[in-house]
Design a protein around this motif. Structure first.
Motif, PDB file in Angstrom:
ATOM      1  N   LYS A  16       0.990   9.119  -6.213  1.00  0.00           N
ATOM      2  CA  LYS A  16       1.494  10.488  -6.051  1.00  0.00           C
ATOM      3  C   LYS A  16       2.345  10.889  -7.249  1.00  0.00           C
ATOM      4  O   LYS A  16       2.232  12.007  -7.765  1.00  0.00           O
ATOM      5  N   ASN A  58       0.749   4.022  -2.875  1.00  0.00           N
ATOM      6  CA  ASN A  58       0.490   5.438  -2.600  1.00  0.00           C
ATOM      7  C   ASN A  58       1.534   6.330  -3.255  1.00  0.00           C
ATOM      8  O   ASN A  58       1.216   7.400  -3.794  1.00  0.00           O
ATOM      9  N   ARG A 107       0.833  -1.207   0.000  1.00  0.00           N
ATOM     10  CA  ARG A 107       0.000   0.000   0.000  1.00  0.00           C
ATOM     11  C   ARG A 107       0.863   1.249   0.000  1.00  0.00           C
ATOM     12  O   ARG A 107       0.549   2.240  -0.670  1.00  0.00           O
TER      13      ARG A 107
END
Length: 225
Positions: free
Chosen positions: A146, A142, A138
């Protein structure tokens, strides 16, 4: 795989893990368990962690510093900057997602403290602590989101707006009144922004005339006001 000398390997992984985005995804106990699978090290500016085409055997999480990802397009001899990795972001994600080789090369721009998780270590982690392995995935996801979001903004915004945004991000928003030094070249900025080096030089000249930046050789000082 060629690697520059390590400054030290005395700092444990746990204090660095607590500085990353993993602290939002895992408990203190889980971070302590993850420490057993990671290794922490400090790398000098100029160090190469891996090269494009090397076996993708290690996933990296940056605690401090800055790392440049470079790639050589097919049919060309010159490497081009494709991404700048800041604190708490991951790189070398190929090791976790099934790629056999790295798609880019990585080079340290500013002295960096790095956490490394080898592919075999991640496999053991997934087998024994699947909840922690999910947290690592995760975290990597992420960071990828981004990167994609930033790339979409920077490539679609006017070049001068994109440059201002990128410089603000690189400065990290740490303002105490003094200019914030960032070790980066015009060519590296051009690679991330997908514009020519000449365009970056012209825009930096304009920002310098406004007092927003001070441009030196291989370093840009960004006003924190």
């Amino acid at each position: 795989m060629m690697t520059m000398p390590t400054i030290s390997n005395q700092n444990g992984a746990f204090p660095l893990l607590r500085k990353t985005e993993l602290r939002r995804l895992l408990t203190e106990k889980q971070l302590q368990q993850l420490e057993q699978f990671c290794r922490a090290s400090s790398k000098r500016a100029g160090s190469t962690l891996f090269r494009q085409g090397d076996p993708a055997d290690t996933f990296h999480l940056l605690a401090d510093g800055m790392v440049e990802l470079r790639a050589r397009p097919p049919g060309r001899r010159v490497y081009r900057t494709v991404e700048l990795i800041g604190p708490s972001c991951t790189f070398g994600d190929e090791a976790l997602f099934g790629e056999t080789t790295y798609l880019t090369s990585s080079r340290v721009l500013e002295t960096a403290r790095v956490l490394a998780l080898t592919r075999p270590a991640f496999d053991r982690l997934a087998a024994n602590h699947p909840d922690i392995a999910l947290g690592v995935l995760r975290c990597a996801g992420n960071c990828l989101i981004k990167t994609i979001r930033r790339s979409a903004i920077l490539t679609q915004a006017p070049a001068d707006v994109g440059l201002r945004m990128l410089l603000e991000e690189l400065a990290g928003g740490n303002g105490n009144g003094a200019p914030i030094p960032v070790r980066i070249t015009h060519a590296q900025l051009a690679g991330v922004l997908h514009v020519s080096r000449e365009t970056v030089s012209r825009m930096l000249g304009q920002l310098a005339s406004e007092g927003t930046v001070e441009v030196g050789r291989g370093i840009i000082r960004i006003s924190s006001h």
